[in-house]
Design a protein around this motif. Sequence first.
Motif, PDB file in Angstrom:
ATOM      1  N   PHE A 451      13.354   1.860  -7.019  1.00 44.42           N
ATOM      2  CA  PHE A 451      14.027   2.910  -6.344  1.00 44.42           C
ATOM      3  C   PHE A 451      14.187   3.636  -7.471  1.00 44.42           C
ATOM      4  CE2 PHE A 451      18.667   4.708  -6.743  1.00 44.42           C
ATOM      5  CZ  PHE A 451      18.628   4.497  -5.981  1.00 44.42           C
ATOM      6  N   LEU A 452      13.975   5.197  -7.267  1.00 41.57           N
ATOM      7  CA  LEU A 452      14.472   6.686  -7.153  1.00 41.57           C
ATOM      8  C   LEU A 452      14.788   7.072  -7.162  1.00 41.57           C
ATOM      9  CD1 LEU A 452      11.931   7.945  -9.165  1.00 41.57           C
ATOM     10  CD2 LEU A 452      11.126   9.133  -7.653  1.00 41.57           C
ATOM     11  N   ASN A 453      15.999   7.940  -7.573  1.00 41.46           N
ATOM     12  CA  ASN A 453      16.987   8.399  -7.655  1.00 41.46           C
ATOM     13  C   ASN A 453      16.755  10.165  -7.876  1.00 41.46           C
ATOM     14  OD1 ASN A 453      19.730   8.846  -7.039  1.00 41.46           O
ATOM     15  ND2 ASN A 453      20.482   8.917  -8.894  1.00 41.46           N
ATOM     16  N   LEU A 535       3.533   1.047   0.208  1.00 39.26           N
ATOM     17  CA  LEU A 535       4.923   1.923   0.765  1.00 39.26           C
ATOM     18  C   LEU A 535       6.267   3.138   0.382  1.00 39.26           C
ATOM     19  CD1 LEU A 535       5.929  -0.673   4.024  1.00 39.26           C
ATOM     20  CD2 LEU A 535       4.489   1.397   3.974  1.00 39.26           C
ATOM     21  N   ARG A 536       5.768   4.482   0.999  1.00 37.98           N
ATOM     22  CA  ARG A 536       6.389   5.078   0.453  1.00 37.98           C
ATOM     23  C   ARG A 536       7.538   5.338   1.479  1.00 37.98           C
ATOM     24  NH1 ARG A 536       6.859  11.344  -0.104  1.00 37.98           N
ATOM     25  NH2 ARG A 536       4.854  11.191   0.729  1.00 37.98           N
ATOM     26  N   ILE A 551       8.719   1.482   8.178  1.00 37.38           N
ATOM     27  CA  ILE A 551       8.460   1.659   7.004  1.00 37.38           C
ATOM     28  C   ILE A 551       9.434   0.268   6.909  1.00 37.38           C
ATOM     29  CG2 ILE A 551       8.639   2.700   5.282  1.00 37.38           C
ATOM     30  CD1 ILE A 551       8.321   5.164   5.960  1.00 37.38           C
ATOM     31  N   LEU A 552      10.510   0.290   7.428  1.00 41.77           N
ATOM     32  CA  LEU A 552      11.375  -0.586   6.392  1.00 41.77           C
ATOM     33  C   LEU A 552      10.753  -1.823   7.836  1.00 41.77           C
ATOM     34  CD1 LEU A 552      15.059   0.639   6.685  1.00 41.77           C
ATOM     35  CD2 LEU A 552      13.268   0.029   4.935  1.00 41.77           C
ATOM     36  N   ILE A 562       4.912  -3.477  -2.631  1.00 43.42           N
ATOM     37  CA  ILE A 562       5.575  -2.328  -2.993  1.00 43.42           C
ATOM     38  C   ILE A 562       6.443  -1.578  -2.084  1.00 43.42           C
ATOM     39  CG2 ILE A 562       5.961  -1.041  -5.343  1.00 43.42           C
ATOM     40  CD1 ILE A 562       3.898  -1.974  -6.604  1.00 43.42           C
ATOM     41  N   LEU A 563       7.814  -1.356  -2.250  1.00 42.89           N
ATOM     42  CA  LEU A 563       8.200  -0.109  -1.742  1.00 42.89           C
ATOM     43  C   LEU A 563       8.946   0.929  -1.848  1.00 42.89           C
ATOM     44  CD1 LEU A 563       8.985   0.883   1.363  1.00 42.89           C
ATOM     45  CD2 LEU A 563      11.313  -0.484   0.854  1.00 42.89           C
ATOM     46  N   VAL A 564       9.137   1.556  -2.186  1.00 40.70           N
ATOM     47  CA  VAL A 564       9.083   2.825  -3.336  1.00 40.70           C
ATOM     48  C   VAL A 564       9.784   4.136  -2.585  1.00 40.70           C
ATOM     49  CG1 VAL A 564       9.015   5.267  -4.728  1.00 40.70           C
ATOM     50  CG2 VAL A 564       6.989   3.172  -5.126  1.00 40.70           C
TER      51      VAL A 564
END
Length: 756
Positions: A451-453, A535-536, A551-552, A562-564
């Motif tokens: 998770f990228l905020n 996956l992004r 995507i989900l 991996i989901l980013v």
Amino acid sequence: MRERQDGKGENQRFCRAGFLQKPARQKVGVQEMIAEVIVDIAAGETDRIYDYLCDDGTEAGSRVRAPFGGKVVPGFVMRLKETSDCPPGKLRRVYPCPDGMPALNGECLFLAEKLTARYRVPKALVLRLFLPSEMRTGKVRELMKSYVSLRVPVSEMTFPKTAKNQRGAAEYLEAHGKTECGYLNGLFPGSVSALEKKGYAEVAKEQRLRDPYRGLDGEQPGHILTDDQRAAVEKIGTDKRTVQLLHGVTGSGKTEIYLTLIADCLRQGKSAIFLVPEISLTPQMLAQLRARFGRNAAIMHSGLSAGERFDEWWRLRTGEAKIAIGARSAVFAPVENVGVIIVDEEHDSSYSSETAPRYNTFDVAYLRAKYNGCKLVLGSATPAVETYKRATDGEFGLIRLEKRINRKPLPEIIIADMRREVRRGNNSAFSSPLRAELEKCLSSGNQAILFLNRRGYSQTVICKECGYVAKCEACDVSLTYHRDEDCLKCHYCGARYKVPVACPECGGTKLSYAGTGTQRIVADLSRLYPSARILRMDNDTTSGKEGHYKILKAFGERQADILVGTQMIAKGHDFPSVTLVGILDADMSLHFSDYRSGERTFQLITQVAGRSGRAEEKGKVVLQTFSPENDVLRYAVAYDYEGFYRNEISLRAAAMFPPFSKIVRVLVTGEDEKKTIEALRSAYVGLEGLYTANPEKFLFFNRMHAPIRRIQNRFRYQVLMRLSDTSVLPQVYDVCAQSRTRDVLVSVEENPVNLS
Ligand code: ADP
Ligand code: ZN
């Protein structure tokens, strides 16, 4: 199916949605009434009641077409009366839209009055909130289909020998009943018109509802409630207070409580409104709701086609469906006799509208709860600080659910100190604890979410060596780097600071401005783990209808390891094989230049952590930060909401931030800079008058450029205020309503989510 009153020959071609046709000739001999009409033009000059003649059958709330300034425009009947001050010869006539029933019910009209008074915007703008936009633009019509059915039994029919098709069709109809014409003609060419001509069959047009969730229906029973859930349902029913806050950790069974409350409403013949953040309207959730409530549930979300939205709306309006489920805008659902209103994830920022009128979902829901005498239930694992204060102050009922249903512990959160990583020469986005956990997770065949905020343009200066963050001396919020002017700015007072060359705390020169984007992360990951499928998910990959659902879904079906993604992956999803969640930059929201950044960070971490270890295997969370000693992070790691809240509320009290004050921004935007400045000046003069007359009610008052000076070709200026006493707020709205012009928007934002 609702009764239709529009089957009057020539009128039949009208569609509800449209104002496509010219009004018919004035009828004679019809009993006449006077209608007070609001024309659907969102301009200050036309924001008043106009009197028109109308037919006796017209009702308050009906949509009409009104001759207005040489055109025919849509309008709404607000009230009916016998006489008008306008001389009878001057009155013109409105023409009803063949809706079959008034589009707006009494409650809508009541709410519209209240909201217009509260937000001081043209009534037409407010009324629009109550209708699906498809209805105004006239682009969508009902889906009409022709059906054929028999008038006499086959035994009474006679057919020539050659008429095999006619006989076949008649027998088919007798066996199967009413059938769509096109379908029957496909089986027996030419049969429909032949049977109709002979008087054996009749053809009628009927509306066919577009139903996005056909086939998911059922009357699935719910779980048997646990004692805690039962107690919560009872307390909500018996407590006198209108608003009830359900504070329960993730997985404590809040959803089951909501569904029970809704089912109780249905049993009493009442309807219900169930609001969720748009992002939680996952196919999983929708399927669950339809399985439980069948066609009683109408679902409104942005993934529907215009036609589907239109039909769902009418199902609610006619009472065929009694449960309105949807994001923010479903708070305007046309249901009557509401028995409960539920706002799930009440802290979510999507509940305040960022377009005019900038209503707050809670305000509308509260008005509706009061109108219907029902409960408003707010639910969250991490309530907004303001909500929690009102609950602990006793204004709202407070119900706690402290245990998870499956009694599984919440996932363990490990803090990775990124300063240490940098000192050790690791400048990558992944700390060594994260890499170790990731490898464990992948090799055991489980899935991970990273998770990228990253939040838009906003960038804070962080020293990578000591964790220092540049803050405003006056406001104690982080500064934001503005590339265009190469300076740091405070979004609360407008102060500007030079960009430091070296860290003022430790003298280090590794200052970082930019967060790393999701794209970079994916590239780095594939280099580190060439065999992992990645996956992004962010704003760039989720455009288009149902982009993020796809995507989900793919991730849920284990098409990736991996989901980013950005904050959109934080909510509501249930992936049983996810055992690791990495939060790559907890600091980005911690130091976001917003007084709520602590609150946001706490909410985010709690929610993201909730994605890990939903099923059998225990989950883990790695939280990467440059400030591991930060209080907010410490409370989040311990899942200690109370501790977080006590700390946060004392900080807010000391700095006089909301809920101890109200931040009000008047935003003036327009394409023409000169006109925009003129409107700003006019607003400023009025507001300054307020300020000088009531200085004790203002903690802060200033005029400035908006932090982003131009968005989509519109120049942006603002007057920023912090009020210790909100009694001047109605006057602020008045000033702004007066400064608004045809070309310049002047809007008022209360505690805005975003100060850009
Ligand atoms: P929350 O909304 O608080 O995060 P949920 O309502 O999603 O929690 O519940 C978590 C899980 O527990 C779900 O899988 C749900 O089906 C299950 N659950 C909820 N209530 C019960 C119950 N009374 N008995 C058994 N399982 C339940
Ligand atoms: Zn400041």
